[in-house]
Design an enzyme around this catalytic site. Structure first.
Site, PDB file in Angstrom:
ATOM      1  N   HIS A   1      36.972  43.610  39.752  1.00  0.00           N
ATOM      2  CA  HIS A   1      37.505  42.258  39.605  1.00  0.00           C
ATOM      3  C   HIS A   1      39.003  42.281  39.318  1.00  0.00           C
ATOM      4  O   HIS A   1      39.553  43.290  38.848  1.00  0.00           O
ATOM      5  CB  HIS A   1      36.761  41.524  38.500  1.00  0.00           C
TER       6      HIS A   1
ATOM      7  N   GLU B   1      40.713  40.804  37.001  1.00  0.00           N
ATOM      8  CA  GLU B   1      41.013  41.024  35.582  1.00  0.00           C
ATOM      9  C   GLU B   1      40.842  42.499  35.217  1.00  0.00           C
ATOM     10  O   GLU B   1      41.648  43.058  34.460  1.00  0.00           O
ATOM     11  CB  GLU B   1      40.086  40.159  34.713  1.00  0.00           C
TER      12      GLU B   1
ATOM     13  N   CYS C   1      34.491  36.211  34.327  1.00  0.00           N
ATOM     14  CA  CYS C   1      33.031  36.282  34.225  1.00  0.00           C
ATOM     15  C   CYS C   1      32.644  36.942  32.901  1.00  0.00           C
ATOM     16  O   CYS C   1      33.499  37.360  32.113  1.00  0.00           O
ATOM     17  CB  CYS C   1      32.455  37.059  35.407  1.00  0.00           C
TER      18      CYS C   1
ATOM     19  N   CYS D   1      34.005  40.653  32.602  1.00  0.00           N
ATOM     20  CA  CYS D   1      35.457  40.728  32.422  1.00  0.00           C
ATOM     21  C   CYS D   1      35.867  40.212  31.051  1.00  0.00           C
ATOM     22  O   CYS D   1      36.784  40.753  30.422  1.00  0.00           O
ATOM     23  CB  CYS D   1      36.164  39.929  33.513  1.00  0.00           C
TER      24      CYS D   1
END
Length: 206
Positions: free
Chosen positions: A112, A114, A140, A143
């Site tokens: 991801h 992040e 999410c 993360c």
């Protein structure tokens, strides 16, 4: 007949040359300048243009003391085929299997945005303790806990993400709420309606 003083004569001459109603020169127009939170959001949106995901493309930036530490976007790990090259099963099956949409990110090969921002900061020795993250998407569950563990104190995002819709589990929703409560700032920034597909189209050729 007495002579007029020189100063008076000069003043009369200037009055004749310069009309009393002469307009002052127009003030220089001050260029439009975003505040720093919008500036960091624009950087995150720019990072997103590098994402190769066939689903939702995301960009993120980590800052500390108003200085950029790292950026990230979602995609497959180094050395792996990109999503558009068939490297991500989730992307390849997105039209055939919709059950994974919105959740189950732990079984996706992609990293991801992040996570990539955090890993890039670590890779180049940038301290994230006390830093802030701005993302184009609300982080999410996975993360968010990683951001907390890395010492990120502020989280800002453009598009909201609903853990209830993603997981259909009230217990996980409560845990997500407990995680987000640990951040000093957890807030939406910017207007999602202004985020269009062609935002950087002139630069990317899309």
């Amino acid at each position: 007949m007495p002579r007029r003083p020189a100063v008076t004569v000069y003043a009369l001459a200037v009055a004749e040359v310069t009309p009393a109603t002469a307009a002052a020169p127009p003030a220089a127009r001050r260029p439009s300048r975003p505040d720093k939170q919008t500036y960091f959001l624009l950087l995150a949106i720019a990072a997103r243009t590098r994402a190769d995901c066939l689903g939702r493309r995301v960009g993120a930036v980590i800052t500390r003391e108003d200085r950029v530490l790292s950026t990230g976007y979602n995609g497959t790990p180094f050395g792996m085929p990109n999503c558009t090259e068939g490297g991500c099963r989730r992307c390849a099956q997105r039209e055939l299997d919709t059950s994974l949409r919105g959740g189950a990110y732990d079984v996706c090969i992609c990293v991801h945005a992040e996570q990539n921002a955090l890993l890039t900061a670590a890779r180049f020795g940038q301290r994230t303790l006390g830093a802030s993250l701005t993302s184009t998407m609300q982080p999410c569950f996975g993360c968010l806990k990683e951001l907390l563990q890395a010492g990120i104190e502020e989280v800002r995002f453009l598009h909201p993400w609903d853990p209830t819709e993603a997981y259909h589990d009230p217990g996980l929703t409560q845990q997500y709420a407990a995680l987000r409560a640990r951040f000093r700032v957890f807030a939406q920034v910017g207007d999602p309606a202004m985020d269009t597909e062609d935002l950087f189209g002139n630069f990317t050729g899309s």
